[in-house]
Design a protein around this motif. Sequence first.
Motif, PDB file in Angstrom:
ATOM      1  N   THR A 164      -4.555   5.006  -4.531  1.00 27.45           N
ATOM      2  CA  THR A 164      -5.813   4.378  -4.134  1.00 27.45           C
ATOM      3  C   THR A 164      -5.837   2.978  -4.721  1.00 27.45           C
ATOM      4  OG1 THR A 164      -7.000   6.477  -4.012  1.00 27.45           O
ATOM      5  CG2 THR A 164      -8.323   4.481  -4.313  1.00 27.45           C
ATOM      6  N   GLN A 192       0.857  -1.183   0.000  1.00 24.47           N
ATOM      7  CA  GLN A 192       0.000   0.000   0.000  1.00 24.47           C
ATOM      8  C   GLN A 192       0.895   1.236   0.000  1.00 24.47           C
ATOM      9  OE1 GLN A 192      -3.563  -0.058   2.485  1.00 24.47           O
ATOM     10  NE2 GLN A 192      -3.091  -2.161   3.082  1.00 24.47           N
ATOM     11  N   GLN A 193       0.366   2.325  -0.507  1.00 21.07           N
ATOM     12  CA  GLN A 193       1.150   3.549  -0.646  1.00 21.07           C
ATOM     13  C   GLN A 193       0.232   4.737  -0.407  1.00 21.07           C
ATOM     14  OE1 GLN A 193       4.149   3.590  -3.873  1.00 21.07           O
ATOM     15  NE2 GLN A 193       3.259   5.540  -4.512  1.00 21.07           N
ATOM     16  N   ARG A 194       0.737   5.729   0.294  1.00 26.66           N
ATOM     17  CA  ARG A 194      -0.094   6.849   0.743  1.00 26.66           C
ATOM     18  C   ARG A 194      -0.782   7.573  -0.410  1.00 26.66           C
ATOM     19  NH1 ARG A 194       0.826  12.054   0.920  1.00 26.66           N
ATOM     20  NH2 ARG A 194       2.995  11.740   0.334  1.00 26.66           N
ATOM     21  N   ASN A 195      -0.100   7.795  -1.514  1.00 30.99           N
ATOM     22  CA  ASN A 195      -0.669   8.576  -2.616  1.00 30.99           C
ATOM     23  C   ASN A 195      -1.250   7.693  -3.719  1.00 30.99           C
ATOM     24  OD1 ASN A 195       1.786   7.588  -3.424  1.00 30.99           O
ATOM     25  ND2 ASN A 195       2.696   9.576  -3.907  1.00 30.99           N
TER      26      ASN A 195
END
Length: 213
Positions: free
Chosen positions: A132, A127-130
């Motif tokens: 979706t 998963q990555q903050r920027n």
Amino acid sequence: MKHANQIKIPIPQQFGFSAQLSTTHQLLRVIEHIHEGKAKHSATAAIFLDIAKAFDKVWIQGLIHKLIAYHFPPYIIKIICSYLQDTYFTVAVKDTDSSSRKLNAGVPQGGILAPYIFVLFLNDIPQQRNITLSLYADDTAILSQGKTPEQTLTPLQNYVIKLEAWLVPWKIKHNVNKTEAIVFFKHSTNLPKINIYNTPINWKNEMKYLGES
């Protein structure tokens, strides 16, 4: 399932085989995200991925490793091991059967446990903050937004690199030829290609689905 729920399996982005969630709910979630970008005059770029022979290629030893890492009770791990290990198959052609061969990967499709096992195996997807992330079983969409289409590319390419680094050690195959990359923006634009396994993915520009001519 009680232990899985306690440790939040599946992740919220996974709608497959989850109670009261369907492909329609996930599709609406993606569309809403694109519309939010449009309202902010931002571009949304999306890559739609497909895992090759998803159920048939689940790495059993890797799955057991994950069950242990998630601290499933030993008796649950033993049940799943007995369910998956030491299984064999034969091929029948007319009146002749082949010799039996051992299955070293895969979960039985149609079984009650199979969907939960599969979702658990994919649960640690990066998963990555920027970014979706939208999942329905093995179907995966990764989306990025920016003020311009070009600003969406760096997060997407960075995520793809992380995803490749996760797929390989867990022996998960990705269908590159079924991958689609689409940018949702009011103006047509020629973007540099995103590379997946050193294969460039062509972009499509779509806005008609958002009410634009």
